[in-house]
Every structure is written in structure tokens, then in C-alpha cells.
Design a protein around this motif. Structure first.
Motif, short mmCIF file in Angstrom:
data_model
loop_
_atom_site.label_atom_id
_atom_site.label_comp_id
_atom_site.label_asym_id
_atom_site.label_seq_id
_atom_site.Cartn_x
_atom_site.Cartn_y
_atom_site.Cartn_z
N PRO A 86 -0.32 10.26 -7.57
CA PRO A 86 -0.76 11.37 -6.69
C PRO A 86 -0.61 12.14 -5.47
O PRO A 86 -0.72 10.47 -4.64
CB PRO A 86 -2.82 11.59 -7.26
N ARG A 115 -2.34 9.78 -19.04
CA ARG A 115 -1.81 7.90 -18.97
C ARG A 115 -2.37 7.08 -20.41
O ARG A 115 -2.03 6.09 -20.89
CB ARG A 115 -1.40 7.78 -17.64
N GLN A 172 4.71 2.05 -17.70
CA GLN A 172 4.51 2.86 -16.40
C GLN A 172 5.85 3.75 -16.70
O GLN A 172 6.57 3.56 -16.05
CB GLN A 172 3.92 2.34 -15.00
N ARG A 179 -8.72 0.75 -4.30
CA ARG A 179 -8.76 1.50 -2.60
C ARG A 179 -9.61 -0.12 -1.83
O ARG A 179 -10.26 -0.25 -2.14
CB ARG A 179 -9.59 2.32 -2.16
N PRO A 199 -3.88 3.57 3.05
CA PRO A 199 -5.00 3.57 1.83
C PRO A 199 -4.87 4.49 1.05
O PRO A 199 -4.90 5.28 0.79
CB PRO A 199 -5.95 3.68 2.76
N VAL A 200 -4.99 3.57 -0.06
CA VAL A 200 -4.58 4.70 -1.53
C VAL A 200 -5.13 5.95 -1.56
O VAL A 200 -6.90 5.76 -0.95
CB VAL A 200 -5.67 3.51 -2.68
N ASP A 201 -4.87 7.15 -1.56
CA ASP A 201 -5.72 8.49 -1.53
C ASP A 201 -6.16 8.92 -0.70
O ASP A 201 -7.06 9.62 -0.75
CB ASP A 201 -6.10 8.51 -2.98
N GLY A 202 -5.25 8.25 0.47
CA GLY A 202 -6.10 8.92 1.83
C GLY A 202 -5.64 9.95 2.50
O GLY A 202 -4.63 10.02 1.93
N PRO A 203 -5.84 10.54 3.02
CA PRO A 203 -5.51 11.50 4.35
C PRO A 203 -4.38 10.90 4.96
O PRO A 203 -3.67 11.57 5.51
CB PRO A 203 -6.07 12.47 4.35
N GLU A 204 -4.84 9.62 5.32
CA GLU A 204 -4.06 9.36 6.44
C GLU A 204 -2.14 8.55 6.04
O GLU A 204 -2.00 8.01 6.83
CB GLU A 204 -4.44 8.37 7.38
N PHE A 217 -8.17 7.60 -13.36
CA PHE A 217 -8.07 8.75 -12.44
C PHE A 217 -9.90 9.15 -13.33
O PHE A 217 -10.66 9.59 -13.17
CB PHE A 217 -7.77 10.17 -12.21
N GLY A 256 -5.12 16.90 -17.63
CA GLY A 256 -6.38 16.29 -17.28
C GLY A 256 -5.47 15.32 -15.69
O GLY A 256 -4.57 15.22 -15.63
N LEU A 257 -5.99 14.47 -14.77
CA LEU A 257 -5.94 14.28 -13.74
C LEU A 257 -4.93 12.49 -13.96
O LEU A 257 -4.04 12.45 -13.60
CB LEU A 257 -6.83 13.15 -12.90
N CYS A 258 -5.32 12.03 -15.21
CA CYS A 258 -4.86 11.13 -15.50
C CYS A 258 -3.26 11.76 -16.24
O CYS A 258 -2.56 10.79 -16.47
CB CYS A 258 -5.12 10.13 -16.55
N VAL A 261 -4.62 3.94 -13.19
CA VAL A 261 -3.77 5.38 -13.72
C VAL A 261 -5.34 5.58 -14.95
O VAL A 261 -4.62 7.43 -14.84
CB VAL A 261 -3.23 4.58 -14.89
N GLU A 265 0.99 -1.32 0.08
CA GLU A 265 0.31 -0.17 0.29
C GLU A 265 0.87 1.52 0.36
O GLU A 265 0.63 2.24 0.69
CB GLU A 265 -1.36 0.04 1.08
N ARG A 312 -1.25 14.93 -2.20
CA ARG A 312 -1.99 15.94 -1.71
C ARG A 312 -1.05 16.80 -1.37
O ARG A 312 -0.04 16.47 -0.94
CB ARG A 312 -3.12 15.56 -0.72
#
Lengths: 445, 85
Positions: free
Chosen positions: A429, A402, A259, B67, A83-88, B50, A397-399, B48, A62, A431
């Protein structure tokens, strides 16, 4: 600094970590998933898949590597774990004398009208959802694109309970394999696997249609039907060959895109869109090795063999007494012949551009339509990926390009299309708060 | 384990991803795009593209395909670009 850091725990990364650890050096294996094994394995029983890791390997699950930078005597790897993309998530910077990049590849999807509708996904997504999660992405599914991976995806879907209406293979792969008998022979282990897939698909009455493609998907808020066409040699739709199928999902895959962002950030030389390596899997940058799909797509067996070579070479760089991994090097050579034959047998042909319509989104993130994209390219002198992004919005954009990068680079006629969008200094990504955080630097032994 | 999907309680299993929970709940989209307001769901399945972004426990822009679910997760559809609550 006296350690090896391996990024990616698929067949290549796990093999590299095991090999390096077997020579007594400290190894840290970093991977985004909770468990090692990788996601898009060629075959479920492939060498290196779901491997147990020896205790000597420190496995960081992770964990996202979002940047690497050179430091005297090696590289510093920036990691967020949690945890993926989580703030912690917690941050850590790990320094290593030797770095093995095994970040793999993802499916390439070509744009076509309706490819942004829910229910259209990549062959890899359909396969992972079926195999790892036991869920079929639809009840009636069409699999389309090019390459033997489509068969694997179709088998996974059937086994998860879907009815696969048909597989549309855009290419006509048999002649390619005939012109490269050495390659086909080298891929002999794969032949048995393909035979098993073919048997399963025949039992479930799944037709394989060559030189055919899904050229449009329709529906209001999700896919409800598709249009399939016969293709000519250049993948242009053959007139009067269109057929409509009612489906609730489409799985598409046109080969794979490596990648590359970490390899590009480390300034590794590329060749034909893949990381260039020597016989020891060393890249052009001292202390940086690459293995698996990053160096060319040839399946899990080749990836694991390359990983074993890279791990041994990385251990040797740290001063360990290393026996030359002769068996793995032999498997790499055979696997590369197979990969070359595969690439030759399943080329992408330019006629896919004729599937596009004015309102077809070429960039999914920024919702850039083909018509507006083409006009911007015609009006402005678009010489490289940065200018192309700013002129059209595609890839911004976000990707980070890719998904669309290679396709829009080809549509715009850029000279280097395979890696035009691979320069992403922030590779995953994070934050803003995470970026601002002061994290401990682990210099290691 | 118990989770909530747009306010509705669902049973999820250890090891499932948020995307799997959403698909199992019969959902094929759980996000709208910023400009066209178009529905999006699972696309690349490997983190990848999003496209499958979702709000988990008040935090937007979480990739549902990567997740893993955790006990008590509050999973909510994402409407365009959202700011954390």
C-alpha cells in the motif's frame, strides 16, 4: 546498475545478500521489518535466522517495495522507507542488474463460521506475537489447521504462558510420509525438531487430535467458544462427532501462500502456484532470481540454501568470479525432497466447503457472505479472478485477495486457483501523495 | 516509553509493535468494518490481511501488527473507513 538488489530479509534473502557480497559485488537488501531475520521462521535456531549481515551489504530496513519495472539491462525497484504506513516515508527507486526475490509466504486460512471474530488469528500471528513480542493471544487457545507448523505455533503459545486446549490436525499425515521414505529421510534434521516440539507439548499435556478441525467459532464481539469435529477423508465433518470448547483464542493455519506479487509483476513463470526456478534459482525472466518460500515451502534451512545459490548466481551474472556453491546446491536438492514429501503429507481436502454457512464471510475485507457469493457465481459466468471479483465483491478489498483469493477461486471453480489473485501491480500500500511524488532514481555503480 | 491508547496513557517498550501494545492493554479489537460495523483486531500478524488497521498520530489505515511504537504515539481505534485528520 552493477549491483544486486535482494527483496526480503528472511532466511533466503539474508543468505542471498551474504553470498553475493562474499563475491565482491554491491548488494542492497530491502526488508519491511526493522531488523533482518524474517517473521515466520520454521524454527528459532534455523540456519540463516537472525543472521548478522556483513558490512558490505547495504541493508534498507522498514522499507516496502511497492513496484518493480523492467528497464534496459535490469529492473527498477520502487521503495518507500520509514515507519510502516506512515506519511513521512521517503521514496527511492533503485536500479539493479540482478534481482533476488525472497518475499516469503504467509499463512493460509480457510474460511469457517466465526473466523472473522476477534480472537481468531493465524497460527503465524499467534507464533510471532508469542515469540517476538512475548504476548499470548489468549489464555485458553486452540490451534487448528494442517501441517507441522501448528506444533511450532502451539509450543510458542505454551512458552508465552497460554494454556493450549488442543491441536486439531485436519490431515492424517503419517501415511504420506511412509509413501515417500526419501522425503522423510531428507527431512531428518526436522525430525529432531518435531521431537522437541512433541516433548514440550506432552509436558504441558496438549493433545494432538488428527483428522479433526475447528469448524465454527462463536461469540458476540470476540470468540468465546468453538465447535470441533472429526473429519472424514475429504474433511467433511463426521456426524455426531461435534464437541464444544470454551476458549478465548483460536490460531488457524492451513499451510502457506507465497507472496507472489513482485514475481508476477516481473512476469516470472509460475508452476503449481510457486515461482518456477532452475538449479541456479534463476526464474524465467533474465536477471531475476527467486529463493525461499516463493519457490516452495520447505522451512528455513531450505530457504537459506536457496538464498546462497541465488546470491552466487546473481553475483556471477554481474561478472564476479564465483565458485559453484556445491554444498548449498546439495542442501537445496535434499530440502526440495523434504518439501515435496511435506506437501504430499498435508494436502488440503475439499470438504472444508461444507463448514461454510449462508452468512459465513468468505471475504473478510468486503464482508461477502458465502450465500450471496454462491448466488452471484451461479447467476454469472465467472471465468477468471477479475470477473469473480466484480461479480461477488470478494477479493476487491484492502488485502487484494491475499487472504481469501485462493479459497474463493476454489469455491467458484476457477481453473487456476493458486495464483488467480496474485496480479497486483501495486505490491504494497502507498498513499496517493506518495504515488504523486517525484523520487530520486539510484542507478548505482 | 509513553504512548496513548484511545486517550489513556500506557507504558510501551522499545521494539513492541502497536498490535502488541494493544493486546497487552487487554484489547482484542480496535477497528470496526465499513459495512457491518463488526469488530476486528489481529489476524494474520504479518501485514497482509489489513484487519488490524488503527489510527496512529491522526493517520488512519496503519497496520498495527507491523508498526513499531514510537515515544509519544497517539494510538486510536479506527471506525470504518476514516480520512486523515
Amino acid at each position: 546498475m552493477r549491483r544486486v538488489v535482494v527483496v526480503g530479509a528472511g532466511p533466503a534473502g539474508t543468505a542471498a545478500a551474504r553470498a553475493a557480497a562474499s563475491f565482491g559485488v554491491e548488494v542492497v537488501l530491502i526488508d519491511a521489518a526493522p531488523t533482518p531475520g524474517g517473521r515466520h521462521r520454521w524454527d528459532a535456531r534455523g540456519a540463516g535466522a537472525r543472521a548478522e549481515l556483513p558490512d558490505e551489504v547495504e541493508h534498507l530496513p522498514e522499507s516496502a517495495v511497492w513496484a518493480i519495472e523492467p528497464v534496459p539491462g535490469g529492473h527498477r525497484v520502487h521503495v518507500r522507507t520509514g515507519p510502516v504506513d506512515g506519511p513521512e516515508r521517503t521514496g527511492r527507486a533503485i536500479e539493479a542488474r540482478a534481482l533476488v526475490l525472497a518475499t516469503g509466504a504467509h499463512d493460509r486460512a480457510l474460511p469457517f463460521p466465526g473466523w472473522d471474530l476477534p480472537g481468531v488469528c493465524t497460527a503465524g500471528a499467534a507464533r510471532a506475537m508469542a515469540r517476538d513480542q512475548g504476548i499470548a493471544v489468549g489464555e485458553r487457545v486452540i490451534v487448528a489447521g494442517t501441517g507441522p507448523f501448528l506444533l511450532s505455533a502451539a509450543v510458542s503459545l505454551v512458552e508465552a504462558g497460554a494454556r493450549v486446549t488442543a491441536i486439531f490436525e485436519a490431515g492424517d499425515p503419517v501415511p504420506g510420509f511412509i509413501t515417500r521414505p526419501g522425503g522423510a529421510l531428507a527431512g531428518w534434521t526436522k525430525a529432531g525438531e518435531l521431537a522437541r516440539y512433541a516433548a514440550t507439548l506432552a509436558r504441558h499435556d496438549v493433545p494432538l487430535c488428527r483428522r479433526s478441525a475447528v469448524i465454527a467459532a462463536f461469540g458476540k464481539d470476540r470468540v468465546e467458544a468453538v465447535l470441533a469435529a472429526r473429519l472424514d477423508r475429504d474433511w467433511r465433518p463426521v456426524p455426531h462427532s461435534l464437541r464444544r470448547f470454551e476458549v478465548d483464542a483460536v490460531a488457524v493455519g492451513f499451510g502457506f501462500t507465497p507472496q507472489l506479487e513482485l514475481a508476477v509483476a516481473a512476469r516470472c513463470d509460475l508452476e503449481d502456484g510457486f515461482v518456477a526456478v532452475n538449479a541456479a534459482q534463476a526464474t524465467s525472466v533474465p536477471g531475476v532470481f527467486a529463493a525461499g518460500d516463493l519457490t516452495g515451502v520447505g522451512g528455513a534451512d531450505l530457504a537459506a540454501a536457496e538464498g546462497a545459490v541465488a546470491g552466487a548466481a546473481a553475483a556471477k551474472l554481474l561478472g564476479a568470479r564465483v565458485r559453484a556453491p556445491i554444498g548449498a546446491m546439495r542442501r537445496v536438492r535434499a530440502g526440495r525432497r523434504f518439501a515435496a514429501a511435506l506437501a504430499e503429507a498435508y494436502p488440503l481436502r475439499p470438504g472444508w466447503r461444507e463448514w461454510l454457512r449462508e452468512d459465513t464471510p468468505v471475504c473478510r475485507c468486503e464482508e461477502v457472505a458465502y450465500g450471496a457469493f454462491r448466488r452471484a457465481v451461479e447467476e454469472l459466468d465467472v471465468g477468471d479472478a477479475r470477473v469473480l471479483e466484480l461479480a461477488t465483491g470478494a477479493g476487491l478489498g484492502l488485502c487484494q485477495g491475499r487472504i481469501c483469493g485462493r479459497s474463493v477461486a476454489e469455491l467458484a471453480g476457477l481453473p487456476e486457483t493458486a495464483d488467480a489473485f496474485a496480479r497486483r501491480p501495486i505490491a504494497a500500500p502507498v498513499r496517493l501523495g506518495e504515488l504523486a511524488e517525484d523520487v530520486p532514481v539510484d542507478e548505482g555503480p | 516509553m509513553r504512548v496513548r491508547v484511545d486517550g489513556e496513557e500506557r507504558i510501551a517498550e522499545e521494539g513492541q509493535t502497536v498490535a502488541a501494545v494493544l493486546l497487552a492493554a487487554g484489547r482484542d479489537s480496535w477497528r470496526t468494518t465499513r459495512f457491518g460495523g463488526r469488530p476486528r483486531g489481529l489476524f494474520c500478524g504479518i501485514g497482509v490481511c489489513f484487519d488490524c488497521l488503527v489510527v496512529v498520530n491522526g493517520v488512519p489505515d496503519v497496520r498495527a501488527c507491523l508498526r513499531p511504537v514510537a515515544e509519544g504515539d497517539d494510538i486510536r481505534s479506527q471506525d470504518g473507513a476514516e480520512v486523515p485528520s
